[in-house]
Design an enzyme around this catalytic site. Structure first.
Site, short mmCIF file in Angstrom:
data_model
loop_
_atom_site.label_atom_id
_atom_site.label_comp_id
_atom_site.label_asym_id
_atom_site.label_seq_id
_atom_site.Cartn_x
_atom_site.Cartn_y
_atom_site.Cartn_z
N TRP A 69 90.36 45.63 -7.37
CA TRP A 69 89.23 44.07 -7.56
C TRP A 69 88.58 45.16 -9.10
O TRP A 69 88.33 44.06 -9.88
CB TRP A 69 87.90 45.66 -6.90
N HIS A 132 96.81 54.31 -4.41
CA HIS A 132 95.50 54.28 -3.76
C HIS A 132 94.79 54.52 -2.64
O HIS A 132 94.80 52.73 -2.09
CB HIS A 132 94.72 54.24 -5.18
N GLU A 167 93.92 60.52 -2.07
CA GLU A 167 92.90 60.69 -0.94
C GLU A 167 93.03 60.89 0.56
O GLU A 167 92.35 60.01 1.23
CB GLU A 167 91.51 59.92 -1.70
N TYR A 228 83.40 65.24 -7.38
CA TYR A 228 81.39 64.23 -7.68
C TYR A 228 80.46 65.00 -7.98
O TYR A 228 79.98 65.74 -7.29
CB TYR A 228 81.68 62.80 -6.85
N GLU A 254 90.80 62.58 -10.32
CA GLU A 254 89.85 61.26 -10.19
C GLU A 254 88.47 62.72 -10.42
O GLU A 254 88.25 63.51 -9.20
CB GLU A 254 89.95 60.56 -9.19
N ALA A 260 79.08 61.14 -4.41
CA ALA A 260 80.35 60.96 -3.74
C ALA A 260 80.47 59.95 -3.76
O ALA A 260 81.40 58.92 -3.32
CB ALA A 260 80.94 61.93 -2.81
N LYS A 293 81.89 47.83 -12.33
CA LYS A 293 81.33 47.55 -12.06
C LYS A 293 79.77 48.16 -11.58
O LYS A 293 79.46 48.86 -12.90
CB LYS A 293 81.53 47.94 -10.63
N GLU A 295 77.62 50.19 -10.90
CA GLU A 295 77.14 51.18 -9.92
C GLU A 295 77.28 52.44 -11.31
O GLU A 295 78.43 52.31 -12.61
CB GLU A 295 78.59 51.54 -8.82
#
Length: 328
Positions: A69, A132, A167, A228, A254, A260, A293, A295
């Site tokens: 993406w 990923h 993850e 996060y 990350e 999160a 993006k 966000e």
């Protein structure tokens, strides 16, 4: 921990600037005074990642977004801008595996990764090749083939770090450990001594499980810690300290400044506490994510340039904060 969410406004693109071919036998020397020229090959010693001189090293940088993406940002101009203007010492190529990623278009996704890797090599910064994936134990054969190829290409290149499982979500540490041993075995089997980073359970927060039963078959292995700041606080820092006290090395490949989910609850004060924690313990880190993006976790505003050299007006609150921390 961030799920990809809806397709972003930036359409993925196959890299247009050709990567310099990598010669695995005689890699290009790192530019003078660059991070790689200074630090060289990375090596885990005890609970530290050390440089070629046996000194603890801390890398700081940015993670790109899922490649399927965010592919428009997988180019040399972005890598150069991050190195020159943000002073990153590491960039993370987050190669998406599922949902239209590597499993669907292996050639395209591999090309994006190699473009970023070769740009980082030319710039003399470190680069993480990240599988990923939240379900890597279901894709062991594909991961093994991919990392065998990458290890053959970059085994003599100290810049390259292999992150073999981003993850794990619901897998046990025993499952992740068995997968990791197989993949690391393939990497070491072709003679690649590069640093390997292994994901930990529960979206790479389960560093306590890894510390209780670390991988002992192979050297130069660190373990992933993700956070996060809008969701994870002191309790996870305490868990990280406990893991370090048991002798494993951690790498924060990350982290986000918000929830999160990647969106909402921007927590710059808590992010600052996390950054102080990482700096005090020499934990290397990469912020999620260098993308536009819409966000909270994105460093760039929607429609920002996909070729770098971003003005301050192109940075989100998160991006401006992280850039300032990188330049300190």
């Amino acid at each position: 921990m961030v799920e990809p969410g809806p397709t972003t406004p930036t359409s993925p693109a196959t890299p247009t600037d050709p990567a310099t071919p990598t010669n695995p036998t005689n890699p290009t020397p790192a530019p003078v005074a660059s991070p790689v020229a200074t630090n060289g090959k990375l090596q885990v010693v005890g609970n530290q990642i050390q440089n070629q001189n046996g000194v603890a090293v801390q890398l700081k940088g940015m993670s790109l977004f899922w490649s399927q993406w965010g592919g428009a940002f997988y180019n040399a101009s972005v890598v150069n801008s991050l190195a020159d203007n943000w002073k990153v010492t590491v960039v993370r190529a987050a190669m998406g595996v599922e949902e239209g990623g590597y499993l669907t278009n292996p050639a395209a996704e591999k090309a994006r990764v190699k473009t970023v890797v070769d740009a980082a090599i030319a710039k003399g910064i470190y680069v993480i090749i990240d599988w990923h994936d939240h379900n890597a134990t279901q894709h062991t054969a594909q991961a093994k083939a991919f990392f065998t190829e990458m290890a053959q290409l970059y085994k003599n290149t100290p810049n390259v770090i292999f992150e073999i499982f981003n993850e794990p979500d619901y897998e046990s540490w025993n499952e992740v450990r068995a997968y990791a041993v197989e993949i690391i075995g393939a990497i070491r089997g072709v003679g690649a001594p590069n640093l390997v980073v292994v994901g930990t359970p529960t979206w790479s927060q389960g560093v306590d499980a890894a510390a209780s039963n670390p991988i002992t078959q192979y050297p130069n292995v660190a373990y992933t810690l993700h956070f996060y700041a809008g969701t994870h606080g002191q309790w996870l820092r305490d868990r990280a300290d406990a893991a370090l006290s048991k002798g494993i090395a951690l790498f924060v490949t990350e982290f986000g400044t918000c929830d999160a989910s990647g969106n909402g609850n921007l927590k710059l004060d808590e992010t600052g506490r996390w950054i102080d924690f990482m700096n005090s313990r020499k934990l290397s880190w990469a912020n999620w994510s260098l993308h536009d993006k819409p966000e909270t976790a994105s460093a760039l505003v929607p429609g920002a340039s996909t070729t770098g050299n971003w003005p301050d007006s192109a940075l989100t609150p998160s991006g401006a904060f992280i850039k300032q921390k990188l330049l300190q």
